[in-house]
Design a protein around this motif. Structure first.
Motif, PDB file in Angstrom:
ATOM      1  N   LEU A 126      74.128  42.615  21.245  1.00 54.43           N
ATOM      2  CA  LEU A 126      73.317  42.366  20.049  1.00 54.43           C
ATOM      3  C   LEU A 126      74.143  41.642  18.985  1.00 54.43           C
ATOM      4  O   LEU A 126      73.668  40.705  18.341  1.00 54.43           O
ATOM      5  CB  LEU A 126      72.773  43.686  19.490  1.00 54.43           C
ATOM      6  CG  LEU A 126      71.709  44.378  20.335  1.00 54.43           C
ATOM      7  CD1 LEU A 126      71.374  45.748  19.766  1.00 54.43           C
ATOM      8  CD2 LEU A 126      70.451  43.502  20.419  1.00 54.43           C
ATOM      9  N   TYR A 130      72.775  38.038  18.096  1.00 51.18           N
ATOM     10  CA  TYR A 130      72.082  37.962  16.805  1.00 51.18           C
ATOM     11  C   TYR A 130      73.039  37.931  15.619  1.00 51.18           C
ATOM     12  O   TYR A 130      72.591  37.851  14.477  1.00 51.18           O
ATOM     13  CB  TYR A 130      71.126  39.151  16.646  1.00 51.18           C
ATOM     14  CG  TYR A 130      70.061  39.201  17.706  1.00 51.18           C
ATOM     15  CD1 TYR A 130      69.053  38.235  17.741  1.00 51.18           C
ATOM     16  CD2 TYR A 130      70.059  40.195  18.671  1.00 51.18           C
ATOM     17  CE1 TYR A 130      68.078  38.271  18.720  1.00 51.18           C
ATOM     18  CE2 TYR A 130      69.081  40.230  19.654  1.00 51.18           C
ATOM     19  CZ  TYR A 130      68.098  39.271  19.678  1.00 51.18           C
ATOM     20  OH  TYR A 130      67.134  39.305  20.644  1.00 51.18           O
TER      21      TYR A 130
ATOM     22  N   ALA B  49      76.366  46.897  15.050  1.00 55.40           N
ATOM     23  CA  ALA B  49      75.210  46.161  15.559  1.00 55.40           C
ATOM     24  C   ALA B  49      73.939  46.493  14.793  1.00 55.40           C
ATOM     25  O   ALA B  49      72.946  45.757  14.865  1.00 55.40           O
ATOM     26  CB  ALA B  49      75.007  46.461  17.048  1.00 55.40           C
TER      27      ALA B  49
END
Lengths: 132, 131
Positions: A126, A130, B49
């Motif tokens: 991730l 992103y 994250a």
């Protein structure tokens, strides 16, 4: 039937009680393979993490978000968790003598270990894709 | 059953501690302690994250007194387990079994652990002020 040494006991009778011949070699070998892999991987990890004391998220993601970090961190997590699960398995087998408790703990470290590895690798994916 | 008595583990209550036995049990103790460190490591990655708030919270926990103390001992345990692990791999390769060598490598592990742990923290604090 006498064996080569002239002993009347069969080969099977001689080895019984001497210990397991199940999967100890594989356990021993993978513990060493992951240990060797972890020498460079863990040093790389510590060398990277040392520079992230007190940094904000943007700075951390600069390092964490590179494809090289994704690759090395994934390898590190897999080797680390494999090595950890194998190590804890030996400790549990040495000290826990109740079969039910032992089996439960062995299953728990497998599930917890690989669950944590999956979580860590997904987090890294991730961050890389992103940018967090 | 086998015709010879099997080797048994030393009875710890009457077994005089020595460098070789201390380094052995420390390898296991640091290994167990390092296993616990996997949890905050994954938490920290997941926080990075997730969001800025989550990551700031993780950094604040790591930077707290308890966080820093734990991280310091994890650093020491890491370098000990790494160096003594290399000692174990050398034994696996058939090297280092002589008593004098085993003692020399044992002391090297202890001294190396102290030096590398201090060096890692010195580097961390130096980088904190310079990056």
């Amino acid at each position: 039937m006498a064996n080569a040494k002239g002993n009347l006991r069969s080969d099977l009778g001689r080895v019984r009680g001497l210990g397991s011949a199940k999967e100890g070699v594989r356990h021993w070998w993978v513990q060493r393979v992951t240990a060797i892999a972890l020498i460079p991987l863990s040093l790389w990890f510590v060398a990277g993490i040392v520079f992230l004391i007190d940094v904000d998220r943007a700075t951390a993601i600069q390092w964490l978000g590179s494809p090289v970090t994704l690759g090395l961190m994934s390898l590190f997590l897999i080797a680390l968790i494999y090595h950890t699960v194998l190590g804890l398995q030996v400790v549990i087998e040495d000290y826990i003598h109740s079969h039910a408790v032992k089996l439960t703990l062995l299953l728990a470290i497998q599930f917890a270990g690989w669950g944590l590895a999956a979580a860590g690798i997904i987090a890294m994916l991730l961050i890389t894709i992103y940018g967090g | 059953m086998a015709s010879h008595p099997r080797p048994i583990a030393p009875h710890l209550q009457i077994y005089r501690p020595q460098l070789t036995s201390i380094t052995s049990i420390l390898h296991r103790i640091t290994g167990i302690f390092l296993s616990l460190g996997v949890l905050p490591l994954i938490y920290w990655l997941v926080a990075a994250a997730t969001s800025t708030e989550a990551f700031d919270q993780a950094q604040a926990l790591a930077g707290s007194i308890i966080g820093r103390t734990l991280l310091f001992f994890w650093t020491g345990a890491f370098f000990y387990h790494l160096l003594n692990g290399i000692r174990h791999l050398a034994w696996d390769a058939g090297w280092g079994y002589e008593l004098t060598t085993a003692y020399r490598t044992g002391w090297t592990v202890f001294i190396g652990t102290v030096i590398l742990t201090i060096a890692a923290w010195a580097l961390g604090y130096w980088a904190r002020g310079n990056v």
